[in-house]
Design a protein around this motif. Structure first.
Motif, mmCIF file in Angstrom:
data_model
loop_
_atom_site.group_PDB
_atom_site.id
_atom_site.type_symbol
_atom_site.label_atom_id
_atom_site.label_comp_id
_atom_site.label_asym_id
_atom_site.label_seq_id
_atom_site.Cartn_x
_atom_site.Cartn_y
_atom_site.Cartn_z
ATOM 1 N N THR A 11 0.929 -0.718 -0.052
ATOM 2 C CA THR A 11 -0.157 -0.474 0.292
ATOM 3 C C THR A 11 0.787 1.383 -0.161
ATOM 4 O O THR A 11 1.866 0.898 0.206
ATOM 5 C CB THR A 11 -0.894 -0.143 1.019
ATOM 6 N N VAL A 12 0.306 2.173 -0.464
ATOM 7 C CA VAL A 12 1.438 3.682 -1.031
ATOM 8 C C VAL A 12 0.500 4.436 0.098
ATOM 9 O O VAL A 12 -0.828 4.879 0.513
ATOM 10 C CB VAL A 12 1.220 3.855 -2.301
ATOM 11 N N VAL A 13 1.674 5.231 1.084
ATOM 12 C CA VAL A 13 0.468 5.968 2.046
ATOM 13 C C VAL A 13 0.892 7.928 1.892
ATOM 14 O O VAL A 13 1.687 7.822 1.644
ATOM 15 C CB VAL A 13 0.783 6.109 3.511
ATOM 16 N N SER A 14 0.061 8.658 1.475
ATOM 17 C CA SER A 14 0.542 9.398 0.897
ATOM 18 C C SER A 14 -0.464 11.010 1.290
ATOM 19 O O SER A 14 -0.991 10.895 1.924
ATOM 20 C CB SER A 14 0.607 9.692 -0.355
ATOM 21 N N ALA A 15 0.018 12.167 1.527
ATOM 22 C CA ALA A 15 -0.856 13.366 2.119
ATOM 23 C C ALA A 15 -1.277 13.699 0.404
ATOM 24 O O ALA A 15 -1.316 13.288 -0.303
ATOM 25 C CB ALA A 15 -0.197 14.111 3.055
ATOM 26 N N TRP A 59 -2.100 12.229 7.219
ATOM 27 C CA TRP A 59 -1.112 11.126 7.427
ATOM 28 C C TRP A 59 -0.453 10.908 8.390
ATOM 29 O O TRP A 59 -0.202 9.512 8.344
ATOM 30 C CB TRP A 59 -0.196 12.667 6.348
ATOM 31 N N ARG A 60 0.080 11.617 9.537
ATOM 32 C CA ARG A 60 0.346 10.800 10.410
ATOM 33 C C ARG A 60 -0.545 9.824 11.233
ATOM 34 O O ARG A 60 0.566 9.150 11.543
ATOM 35 C CB ARG A 60 1.116 12.040 11.464
ATOM 36 N N GLU A 61 -1.783 10.130 11.320
ATOM 37 C CA GLU A 61 -2.737 8.365 12.164
ATOM 38 C C GLU A 61 -2.330 7.712 11.075
ATOM 39 O O GLU A 61 -2.154 6.693 11.543
ATOM 40 C CB GLU A 61 -4.253 9.493 12.146
#
Length: 739
Positions: A11-15, A59-61
Motif C-alpha cells: 500500500t502507498v500512504v501519501s498526503a 497522514w501522521r495517523e
C-alpha cells in the motif's frame, strides 16, 4: 496472500497534495506485478514523505498505525528527516529525483523485494547498545570478537556514507567502543552475536540493472528477475523462482539456460519452505487454520480448521508433500487447540464443547466432558498425559478422559508450554513483570525461579530435551534459566517487537516477530543457523513437536511448515567419514592457490576457480568425482560442480560456519559435504547433489518441491513445465465428512 509463498502486497500512504506522485508509483508497482492492498491488508507500506505530509494530521495517523509491517519511506522534496515520525527515522529512506523518478521507483521495488538483513543487523546492534548503556557502559557488555566488531564498524561506516540510516547515538558509541576494545584485546574469548553481512549493494544492482529490464518487459510478473539473474529477489522467493528457472532451463535460449543453471543450482542449496495448507483461496472459501500438530515421521500434519462463517470446527489431515488436505471430519464449534499423541495415530482437541480424541485411521471420535471455555494451549506427553495451559492455570488429564485436575499455583501469564522428550511437560510462566518461573507441568512443581527487572518484551520458551528455559530480559538480551543456577546471558540480542521465541533440541533457539525474520541460533555461541518462516508475513506464532524438527509458522495471512536448520553433528557420531585437508580422486586432482582452487581433471586441461578472499585450507573431491568441496580459513565453504551440461564448472552452494569458527578439514559422507570447525565440531554444509547436469537439476527440483501453488503463482509457468515438475494447483479443502 492467504495461500503459500505469498508475493508481498503493498500500500502507498501519501498526503493529499502528493496524490499525483502516489498514483504514478502505484501504476509502476502494478506493472511490475505487485498486488496493491488497503492499509490493513498490506505486507509492505511505502510512505511518501514531504513538507506538506509531515504537517498533515491524517497522514501522521495513518503512518503511526503501521508498526508491524515492512516500511519503505520515500522523501519527495526537501523535508528534513527530523520532522518525520520518530519510528521512520532509522528506516531506509528512498529519495525522489524529479528528473528521474523511475530510479526512485525502482529502488522502492528493490526495497519491497530485497532481504532486509541490514535492517535487522542494525536493530540487533541497537538492542546490544541499549543493554550496554543500561548496564553502565561496562566493558564486558561490548562486542568481544574483533572480526565481528570490525564488521559492525564497516556496516555503520557504509550506512553513514550512503545516508542510508541514522546510525548516531548509543549505536555508534557502542560500535566504536567495541572496535577500540577488541583492537586492544583480540584474545578475549567471550563472544556476542552481531550480524555482519552487509547486502546494501543488492538494492543498487536491482535499481540499476533489473528494474529497467522489467520495464522493457512490460509486466512479466517477475520473470525478468530470474531471466537476468537477480540473486536478492530470487532468494526471497526461492520456491517460486526455481519454477521460473526450470522453465528457462527446459525451453529457454542458450543464454537463458546458462543463467538458469546458475540460479537453480544456487536456489537448490538454500533452505526452503515445505509449504502449508491453503485456506481462503477465494471469496467462497471461508476456511481458517486455527491450529496444527506435526505427526511423528514429518510427512503429515493434523489441522484444526474453522469455518469463518459458521464457526464450526473440523479436524483435517494434511499431506506435506502433496500440499493437500486429505479429509476433514466435523468436531463442532468452540475448539481451541489440538495436539498429537506419540503413536501418531491419535489427536486430541479441547474447547468449549468438551474434549475429543480422534483416531486418524478409523476417523472415529471419542468425546469427554472436560471443557476449556477460554484460552487453552494443548500438549500430549509421551505417557499420554493431556496438559492444558490456560491463561492463568495448568490442567492435567489423560487421553482416556480421566483424572483432569488443576496443578500448581495460579500464574500471571503463560509464555511457553511444551511436551518434552523425557516423557513429561514443562511450562515457563510469569508471576508478575520480570518474575519468571519454570514449572513441571505435570505436577506444578517450581523447578527454577528468577526475579529480574521488568522486561520490554514478554517472551520465552522451554527446552524440549533439557530442563531449562530462555526468556527476553529487560536489557533486550536472551537469558537462560536452569535449576540451581543463576540466570545467564546467552549473548543473543532480542530485537524490538520480538513476539515469538521457541527452543529446539540440541540448544537451538528460534527468535522472530511480526516485523523481523525468524532466525535459528545456537545458544552455545550465538551462531546464526538460518532463517525459517520466510514465507509467513507478520509471524505471530510457532508450533513445535517433540518428535521432529519440522515446525509450524502462523501469521494473519497464512501458515507454513519449515524444517529447522540443524546444528553440528553429535560428537562421536557413528559412521563418521574421514575428513582431511586434501582428499583427491583419480578423476580429478585439486590444489589450493590462495583463495582459489586449481582443478586438474583426468584427460582435460587444468582450470582455476576463484572462491574466497582468504586462503583455501581444505579440499575434497566427491565420491563420483563430479563435485569439489572447499573451505577457507575464514570458515567460508563452497561446493563446485566441475562440469555441468554446457561443459562449464559452477559454484552451486556457498555457506559459512555459524558462530564465526574457522574451518580445518572437509570430506564427504555419500552426497553430504561435511566441514570440521576449529573447535572440533563437524557440520553438514549445504550442497546440491546431482546438480551436475540439466536432468540432475530438474530431478533435484522435483525432490525439493512440496505443497501446492495458487493460480497467480503459476501465471508464468506453462503446462509443459508444470507437468515435468509435477506441480499441482491449490484446491479448496474437502468438506467435512458427514457422520
Amino acid at each position: 496472500m492467504s495461500a503459500n509463498r505469498p508475493i508481498p502486497a503493498v500500500t502507498v500512504v501519501s498526503a493529499g497534495e502528493d496524490d499525483a506522485i502516489a498514483s504514478s508509483l502505484r501504476t509502476f508497482l502494478l506493472a511490475a506485478g505487485l498486488p496493491l492492498r488497503d492499509d490493513s491488508a498490506a505486507d509492505v507500506v511505502v510512505i511518501l514523505i514531504s513538507q506538506s505530509a509531515v504537517d498533515d494530521q491524517g497522514w501522521r495517523e495513518r503512518v503511526d498505525a503501521h508498526r508491524g509491517v515492512r516500511l519503505v519511506p520515500m522523501r519527495i522534496d526537501a523535508v528534513r528527516s527530523s520532522r518525520a515520525p520518530e519510528h521512520l527515522r532509522p528506516v531506509n529512506w528512498v529519495t525522489l529525483d524529479p528528473e528521474s523518478p523511475v530510479t526512485a521507483f525502482g529502488t522502492v521495488l528493490a526495497a519491497v523485494l530485497s532481504d532486509p538483513e541490514h535492517i535487522h543487523a542494525l536493530r540487533n546492534l541497537r538492542a546490544e547498545a541499549e543493554a550496554w548503556v543500561r548496564g553502565g557502559r561496562q566493558t564486558d557488555r561490548l562486542v568481544d570478537d574483533h572480526r565481528r566488531a570490525l564488521e559492525a564498524h564497516d556496516l555503520l561506516t557504509l550506512l553513514r556514507q550512503d545516508d542510508y540510516i541514522d546510525t548516531g547515538g548509543p549505536v555508534g558509541e557502542f560500535v566504536e567502543a567495541s572496535y577500540r576494545h577488541t583492537r586492544r584485546s583480540r584474545n578475549r574469548r567471550r563472544r556476542r552475536r552481531v550480524a555482519g553481512t552487509v547486502l546494501a549493494a543488492v538494492m543498487a544492482l536491482i535499481a540499476a540493472v533489473t528494474v529497467p529490464r522489467i520495464l522493457q518487459a512490460k509486466g512479466t510478473d517477475f520473470n525478468s528477475l530470474v531471466t537476468f539473474g537477480d540473486p536478492g529477489s530470487a532468494r526471497e522467493m526461492p520456491e517460486w523462482s526455481s519454477l521460473q528457472s526450470a522453465r528457462l532451463l527446459l525451453y529457454g535460449n542458450a543464454r537463458q539456460k546458462a543463467q538458469a543453471r546458475q540460479t537453480l543450482a544456487a536456489l537448490l542449496a538454500v533452505p526452503w519452505s515445505l509449504g502449508g495448507p491453503a485456506a481462503g483461496l477465494d471469496e467462497d472459501d471461508h476456511t481458517v487454520v486455527d491450529g496444527m500438530a506435526v505427526l511423528p515421521g514429518s510427512r503429515r500434519v493434523a489441522l484444526l480448521v474453522r469455518d469463518g462463517t459458521t464457526g464450526a470446527n473440523s479436524l483435517g489431515l494434511y499431506d506435506i508433500r502433496a500440499g493437500t488436505v486429505l479429509w476433514r471430519i466435523p468436531l463442532g464449534a468452540g475448539y481451541a487447540d489440538i495436539a498429537a499423541a506419540a503413536d501418531g495415530r491419535r489427536v486430541a482437541a479441547v474447547g468449549k464443547r468438551g474434549t475429543a480424541v480422534v483416531d486418524l485411521r478409523s476417523r472415529k471420535i471419542r468425546t469427554f466432558r472436560h471443557v476449556e471455555s477460554g484460552y487453552a494451549s494443548l500438549h500430549v506427553t509421551l505417557d499420554d498425559h493431556l496438559v492444558v495451559g490456560r491463561q492463568h492455570r495448568l490442567v492435567v488429564g489423560s487421553l482416556d478422559g480421566s483424572g483432569f485436575r488443576t496443578v500448581g499455583a495460579r500464574y500471571d501469564s503463560l509464555l511457553s508450554l511444551e511436551a518434552t522428550s523425557d516423557g513429561g511437560a514443562r511450562a515457563l510462566v510469569t508471576a508478575g513483570p520480570g518474575r519468571y518461573r519454570l514449572l513441571d507441568a505435570i505436577t506444578g512443581k517450581v523447578l527454577a525461579v528468577t526475579d529480574t527487572a521488568e522486561p520490554l518484551i514478554a517472551a520465552g520458551a522451554v527446552g524440549p530435551d533439557q530442563v531449562y528455559a530462555v526468556f527476553a530480559g529487560a536489557d533486550r538480551q536472551l537469558w537462560e534459566l536452569r535449576p540451581g543456577r543463576p540466570p545467564a546471558r546467552t549473548g543473543i540480542a532480542v530485537a524490538e517487537r520480538t513476539t515469538t521465541i521457541g527452543l529446539l533440541s540440541r540448544n537451538r533457539v528460534v527468535v522472530g516477530g511480526q516485523d523481523q525474520r525468524a532466525h535459528v541460533f545456537r545458544l552455545d555461541d550465538g551462531g546464526d543457523l538460518g532463517v525459517v518462516c520466510r514465507d509467513v508475513p507478520r509471524l505471530t506464532g510457532l508450533v513445535f513437536s517433540p518428535y521432529t524438527d519440522v515446525l509450524g509458522c502462523f501469521g494473519p495471512y497464512n501458515s507454513a511448515l519449515w524444517r529447522a536448520p540443524a546444528g553440528p553433528r553429535a560428537p562421536g557420531a557413528a559412521g563418521a567419514p574421514r575428513l582431511g585437508t586434501r582428499i583427491g580422486d583419480a578423476r580429478a586432482g585439486v590444489r589450493a592457490d590462495g583463495g582459489r582452487i586449481v582443478v586438474e581433471p583426468s584427460g582435460r586441461k587444468p582450470f582455476t576457480i576463484g572462491l574466497f578472499t582468504s586462503d583455501v585450507v581444505a579440499t575434497a573431491v566427491s565420491g563420483d568425482g563430479a563435485q569439489v568441496l572447499a573451505a577457507a580459513r575464514s570458515g567460508e565453504v563452497a561446493v563446485v560442480s566441475l562440469r555441468m551440461s554446457d561443459g562449464l564448472p559452477r559454484v552451486v552452494a556457498r555457506w559459512r560456519i555459524p558462530g564465526g569458527r574457522a574451518a580445518t578439514a572437509v570430506g564427504w559422507s555419500g552426497e553430504e559435504p561435511l566441514v570440521r570447525a576449529a573447535d572440533g565440531a563437524v557440520w553438514q554444509a549445504p550442497g546440491c547433489p546431482g546438480c551436475t547436469t540439466d536432468d540432475g537439476l530438474v530431478a533435484r527440483l522435483r525432490e525439493r518441491l512440496s505443497g501446492c501453488w495458487t493460480d497467480r503463482q503459476l501465471t508464468q509457468v506453462d503446462g509443459d513445465t508444470r507437468h515435468v515438475l509435477g506441480v499441482d494447483r491449490c484446491r479448496p479443502m474437502p468438506d467435512p465428512e458427514k457422520g
